[in-house]
Design a protein around this motif. Structure first.
Motif, PDB file in Angstrom:
ATOM      1  N   LEU A 165       0.843  -1.192   0.000  1.00 15.83           N
ATOM      2  CA  LEU A 165       0.000   0.000   0.000  1.00 15.83           C
ATOM      3  C   LEU A 165       0.876   1.239   0.000  1.00 15.83           C
ATOM      4  O   LEU A 165       1.856   1.312   0.745  1.00 15.83           O
ATOM      5  N   LEU A 166       0.521   2.199  -0.820  1.00 15.15           N
ATOM      6  CA  LEU A 166       1.208   3.483  -0.851  1.00 15.15           C
ATOM      7  C   LEU A 166       0.296   4.519  -0.210  1.00 15.15           C
ATOM      8  O   LEU A 166      -0.837   4.716  -0.652  1.00 15.15           O
ATOM      9  N   ILE A 167       0.809   5.176   0.824  1.00 13.03           N
ATOM     10  CA  ILE A 167       0.102   6.266   1.491  1.00 13.03           C
ATOM     11  C   ILE A 167       0.721   7.573   1.009  1.00 13.03           C
ATOM     12  O   ILE A 167       1.928   7.780   1.151  1.00 13.03           O
ATOM     13  N   VAL A 168      -0.100   8.435   0.434  1.00 14.18           N
ATOM     14  CA  VAL A 168       0.360   9.725  -0.075  1.00 14.18           C
ATOM     15  C   VAL A 168      -0.321  10.806   0.755  1.00 14.18           C
ATOM     16  O   VAL A 168      -1.527  11.015   0.634  1.00 14.18           O
ATOM     17  N   GLU A 169       0.448  11.448   1.617  1.00 15.21           N
ATOM     18  CA  GLU A 169      -0.125  12.404   2.565  1.00 15.21           C
ATOM     19  C   GLU A 169       0.931  13.428   2.958  1.00 15.21           C
ATOM     20  O   GLU A 169       2.018  13.053   3.386  1.00 15.21           O
ATOM     21  N   ASP A 170       0.613  14.705   2.806  1.00 12.86           N
ATOM     22  CA  ASP A 170       1.572  15.758   3.138  1.00 12.86           C
ATOM     23  C   ASP A 170       1.524  16.161   4.606  1.00 12.86           C
ATOM     24  O   ASP A 170       2.494  16.693   5.135  1.00 12.86           O
ATOM     25  N   ASP A 171       0.442  15.892   5.286  1.00 10.24           N
ATOM     26  CA  ASP A 171       0.297  16.251   6.696  1.00 10.24           C
ATOM     27  C   ASP A 171       0.846  15.115   7.560  1.00 10.24           C
ATOM     28  O   ASP A 171       0.338  13.994   7.509  1.00 10.24           O
ATOM     29  N   LEU A 172       1.879  15.406   8.344  1.00  9.78           N
ATOM     30  CA  LEU A 172       2.559  14.387   9.135  1.00  9.78           C
ATOM     31  C   LEU A 172       1.623  13.705  10.131  1.00  9.78           C
ATOM     32  O   LEU A 172       1.679  12.486  10.311  1.00  9.78           O
ATOM     33  N   VAL A 173       0.730  14.464  10.762  1.00  8.25           N
ATOM     34  CA  VAL A 173      -0.201  13.882  11.730  1.00  8.25           C
ATOM     35  C   VAL A 173      -1.141  12.897  11.036  1.00  8.25           C
ATOM     36  O   VAL A 173      -1.346  11.777  11.513  1.00  8.25           O
ATOM     37  N   SER A 174      -1.686  13.292   9.890  1.00 12.24           N
ATOM     38  CA  SER A 174      -2.574  12.395   9.129  1.00 12.24           C
ATOM     39  C   SER A 174      -1.817  11.167   8.638  1.00 12.24           C
ATOM     40  O   SER A 174      -2.344  10.053   8.657  1.00 12.24           O
ATOM     41  N   GLN A 175      -0.572  11.373   8.197  1.00 16.61           N
ATOM     42  CA  GLN A 175       0.248  10.263   7.728  1.00 16.61           C
ATOM     43  C   GLN A 175       0.473   9.251   8.855  1.00 16.61           C
ATOM     44  O   GLN A 175       0.324   8.041   8.653  1.00 16.61           O
ATOM     45  N   LYS A 176       0.820   9.742  10.029  1.00 11.73           N
ATOM     46  CA  LYS A 176       1.055   8.862  11.185  1.00 11.73           C
ATOM     47  C   LYS A 176      -0.233   8.153  11.605  1.00 11.73           C
ATOM     48  O   LYS A 176      -0.213   6.984  11.994  1.00 11.73           O
ATOM     49  N   LEU A 177      -1.354   8.845  11.521  1.00 12.42           N
ATOM     50  CA  LEU A 177      -2.641   8.237  11.863  1.00 12.42           C
ATOM     51  C   LEU A 177      -2.967   7.085  10.913  1.00 12.42           C
ATOM     52  O   LEU A 177      -3.350   5.993  11.357  1.00 12.42           O
TER      53      LEU A 177
END
Length: 145
Positions: free
Chosen positions: A6-18
């Motif tokens: 799975l590739l997670i593409v997220e610029d917000d670190l908090v959202s990425q960690k969640l």
């Protein structure tokens, strides 16, 4: 299927960690990109069938989730990879734009762990079914050229 990539593409670190915390105990290999441009580069570095699902934020700098999705849908080798948009962009026009661009699912933040896992598993099942059908068709074509 072995562990799904799975590739997670997220610029917000908090959202990425969640997202990582929601998915870390599932049977997935997780890969991260901070925006659509970084994701595009990572996807091109891997074999075309490496990623089984992409979870992307809609609104990001450099290349947003819709631009990444539209880019991938232009290439046959990436066209069937399930693409899940997750975002705070919740207007009807934004949702329609995401679905029309080819998103498998459109999740509006905040999302729950259960919803995310359910949608990812449905996307992976659909992707596997597509691959199985292609394999069957290739077998039929070989038997009956």
């Amino acid at each position: 299927m072995n562990k799904a990539n799975l590739l997670i593409v997220e610029d917000d670190l908090v959202s990425q960690k969640l997202l990582q915390s929601f998915l870390k105990n599932e049977d997935f290999n997780l890969f991260l990109a901070n925006d659509g441009e970084e994701a595009s580069q990572l996807i091109r570095q891997k074999p075309h069938d490496f990623f089984h699902c992409i979870i992307s934020d809609y609104l990001m700098p450099n290349k947003d989730g819709i631009q990444l999705l539209e880019e991938l849908k232009q290439h046959a080798e990436y066209k069937k990879i399930p693409f899940i948009l997750q975002t705070t962009a919740n207007s009807e026009a934004e949702i329609q734009r995401g679905i029309n661009a080819g998103a498998f699912y459109y999740l509006i933040k905040p999302i729950t762990k259960e919803t995310l896992i359910s949608v990812v598993n449905a996307a992976l099942k659909d992707f596997q079914n597509h691959k199985d059908i292609l394999t069957t068709l290739k077998g039929i074509h070989k038997a009956f050229p």
